[in-house]
Scaffold this motif. Structure first.
Motif, PDB file in Angstrom:
ATOM      1  N   SER A 282     102.172  45.769  67.744  1.00  0.00           N
ATOM      2  CA  SER A 282     102.425  45.028  69.152  1.00  0.00           C
ATOM      3  C   SER A 282     101.168  44.797  70.012  1.00  0.00           C
ATOM      4  O   SER A 282     100.421  43.997  69.956  1.00  0.00           O
ATOM      5  CB  SER A 282     103.815  45.484  69.813  1.00  0.00           C
ATOM      6  N   THR A 284      98.399  45.908  70.017  1.00  0.00           N
ATOM      7  CA  THR A 284      97.103  46.226  69.349  1.00  0.00           C
ATOM      8  C   THR A 284      96.933  44.745  68.845  1.00  0.00           C
ATOM      9  O   THR A 284      95.804  44.330  68.207  1.00  0.00           O
ATOM     10  CB  THR A 284      97.014  47.276  68.375  1.00  0.00           C
ATOM     11  N   GLY A 285      98.036  44.084  68.456  1.00  0.00           N
ATOM     12  CA  GLY A 285      97.671  42.586  68.067  1.00  0.00           C
ATOM     13  C   GLY A 285      97.038  42.281  66.711  1.00  0.00           C
ATOM     14  O   GLY A 285      96.487  41.111  66.704  1.00  0.00           O
ATOM     15  N   GLY A 286      96.971  43.107  65.664  1.00  0.00           N
ATOM     16  CA  GLY A 286      96.317  42.868  64.674  1.00  0.00           C
ATOM     17  C   GLY A 286      95.102  43.714  64.277  1.00  0.00           C
ATOM     18  O   GLY A 286      94.276  43.414  63.281  1.00  0.00           O
ATOM     19  N   MET A 287      94.579  44.349  65.605  1.00  0.00           N
ATOM     20  CA  MET A 287      93.364  44.925  65.632  1.00  0.00           C
ATOM     21  C   MET A 287      93.274  46.079  64.489  1.00  0.00           C
ATOM     22  O   MET A 287      91.947  46.122  63.877  1.00  0.00           O
ATOM     23  CB  MET A 287      92.906  45.410  66.822  1.00  0.00           C
ATOM     24  N   VAL A 307     102.329  41.010  63.084  1.00  0.00           N
ATOM     25  CA  VAL A 307     101.951  41.284  64.688  1.00  0.00           C
ATOM     26  C   VAL A 307     103.150  40.686  65.186  1.00  0.00           C
ATOM     27  O   VAL A 307     103.264  39.623  65.344  1.00  0.00           O
ATOM     28  CB  VAL A 307     100.433  40.539  64.924  1.00  0.00           C
TER      29      VAL A 307
END
Lengths: 415, 415
Positions: A282, A284-287, A307
């Motif tokens: 959530s 961190t959005g894909g990091m 995500v």
């Protein structure tokens, strides 16, 4: 060439305007220092022909090895070649392999090549042309009047690649460096720099070969061990002895050596244990997923990630129950566990990890900025979840969450 | 003193060893550039008397203002004063207020003062002594042979305090600077530095106020406009005129000013047009989604993303047809379009973007490293897909793909 004097000249008005710092000179100096080549001057000069010629002329009068960064690009401001030609009167020719590469680049990018791009392919006759594997302009080593002139692009990535692959090996042979220097980096996660230093204080002060240099980085603390000896075997033995002594104190926090990254170690351990990983992110959005994908060969062990930035995605795609979200919110232990459990199922993985929290700048669902939950769940029933309070701005909080998640995964996999 | 030539000399072996970068020179350059004082050289020299004298002598022969950082401390390695004395033959005296301060410090800290600390209080006769409010060694401004020599400690905090409080006001008065300086950064994407310069060459060469400085960055090319005028209004007008002239040539590639990012612009445009975005990422592995999440407020417009790194995820979660994958492979126009179309549906978005390709180091499905497809599909039927061949290592290819994807999104949204 015994004990040569070396210096570094950076060409570029952007440095004199303070738009960037001369980190190229710093990095090259570090590399040469490691191999006992002494640098006596750093100079920065702008994109002005007379002043570049002046700087080159000063360097020529006092140094044996002159390393020049910048000014090799395609524009009229790139004057390094012209300045050196004015000093040396050496001829330039177009280097066909470099020109072919430039033309290929423009063809493949479907862009019309403007004539100024030919400038980048010019090299001095009899120079050693260094193939720039990550950019356009080649590097050069020119022997002139008993000096060695090394010309490198100013883009750090390109400069570093050429120094590592071509310039350092050339210079080491040139100076006949016979003292063997070996260096090893030990990497730690989950321990701060000051505590690490405190734990191994006696080891650091009790010896000088190898030198022991701790350094805090964005991905944990590293220790660089550097040993000198008459033989490679002796240097390696010295490093190995220190390493074992250090690991006997703080081995719990050790995760790798040299350029090994935590994500590399995780991918390796997943491969060995034949497990597949999936991520639900959530804040961190894909990091975190992207970090793992950066490891070559990640495809063997990484199913993928979801995500679920929008709560509806948490429900709709990941199947987090609306009751959980209503009762505890999306930033909660309960939501984190469902996210990790469900991403395992949805992506058909063995291990799921989830990140949910408040990156800021504003609080969310009544939870403070920096509050983050990370959960790890496995297909065979293992469940863990931890709450964290990270400090910093939006990007820092997201970065720290990702690093902590990788640390948790690594510790799970190594046990 | 009108249009003086200035330069900066840093004294310290730690810089030549690469232990630190010369960020002092960067910072001072930024300050002076803002006020139109031009810096022509940066020099770094180690703690060696002869070489420091040499560097000072070179500077004296070519500059009007020479700013020296470092070498003012208490140890025997601190040789800046000695070197300048050798050049100038000026006398030094102990500066009583500075000596009192040093003695007070040691008394208050209950530490015995070693004699070498007296060295820090020595100043040149007739110099302007600058009170160091955050450290021990005072700064100095010395007038000698029609030059102004400014001596500052090397500790950045101390240097900055002295420059801000004492040196800048002194220099501005010296150069009679009444002019107002304004600066603006224009950001471009989708155009390389050499083509951009080619396109606006006439504008760059046709004028000097504002100055027009292009620079390649990791997120496109920027142009910095810096104008001088007698009033704020005039400076702003000069910048605006140049800006319009530049945009009339390359406005197609313009995306923002100052610190605005492409991802910020995309989030803003999505919000204005009330559209929701979803991403399907294969080789980029979540990096594009993460960039968008880095924008505060992204939650209003970003549904989320699916990292379908494993082909089974492309089929199972995203619903890419197995026929498509069998016939064209996962690295294909067809797969990219299905990924973008389906991620829209699965995550209930209005616009879907997809990335699929070969990040390397090895080719995949017979497709070469660097081949990337990016597709954008909208709920109302718009479809576009492009093939790219990116150069570089794994990380570079992934980064370039993400940047290109953001460019495509931005162009779609602005139209």
């Amino acid at each position: 060439m015994h004990q040569p004097k070396a210096e570094i000249i950076a060409v570029g008005t952007e440095l004199l305007l303070g738009q960037i710092a001369n980190t190229n000179a710093q990095w090259i100096s570090q590399q040469l220092a490691l191999y006992g080549i002494n640098i006596y001057h750093h100079t920065v000069v702008g994109d002005n022909l007379n002043r570049v010629v002046g700087a080159f002329s000063d360097a020529h009068s006092r140094s044996d090895i002159i390393i020049v960064t910048g000014g090799l690009g395609p524009t009229e401001d790139d004057l390094t070649r012209e300045a050196f030609q004015q000093l040396s009167k050496l001829d330039m020719v177009e280097h066909k392999p470099s020109m072919d590469k430039i033309e290929l680049f423009f063809r493949e990018h479907k862009v019309v090549m403007t004539p100024n791009n030919r400038r980048q392919a010019r090299v001095f006759t009899d120079s050693i042309v260094l193939d720039n594997k990550v950019g356009m302009a080649p590097g050069m080593i020119v022997s002139y009047d008993n000096r060695k002139w090394v010309f490198l692009p100013g883009v750090p990535r390109e400069m570093m690649s050429l120094v590592t692959n071509d310039v350092l090996p050339y210079l080491l042979q040139l100076v006949g460096n016979k003292a063997i220097i070996k260096s090893e980096v030990l990497r730690f996660i989950g321990i701060g720099e000051s505590i690490l230093e405190h734990e191994i204080k006696d080891i650091i002060h009790g010896q000088s070969n190898p030198t022991i240099a701790p350094l805090a980085t964005d991905s944990g603390v590293i220790i660089r061990l550097t040993a000198r000896a008459d033989s490679s075997e002796d240097a390696i033995r010295l490093i190995e002895e220190s390493k074992q002594e250090i690991l006997s104190k703080i081995g719990n926090f050790f995760y790798g050596t040299e350029q090994q990254t935590l994500e590399q170690q995780i991918v390796d351990k997943l491969r060995v244990s034949n497990k597949r990983l999936a991520l639900a992110e959530s804040l961190t959005g894909g990091m975190a997923t992207s970090k793992l994908v950066s490891v070559s060969g990640a495809s063997d062990v990484l199913r993928g990630g979801i995500v679920c930035y929008d709560p509806k995605v948490k429900e709709g795609v990941l199947g987090v129950s609306s009751k959980t979200i209503a009762a505890f919110g999306t930033v909660s232990e309960e939501c984190a566990i469902e996210m990790a459990t469900n991403v395992c199922l949805v992506l058909d993985a063995d291990i799921g990890i989830s990140f949910t929290g408040v990156a800021g700048p504003n609080e969310s669902e009544g939870k403070p900025v920096g509050m983050v939950y990370i959960a790890v769940c496995t297909r065979d029933g293992h469940q863990q979840v931890e709450e964290f309070r990270f400090q910093g701005d939006r990007d820092t909080i997201r970065n720290r969450a990702v690093l902590k998640g990788l640390e948790i995964l690594f510790n799970l996999l190594k046990s």
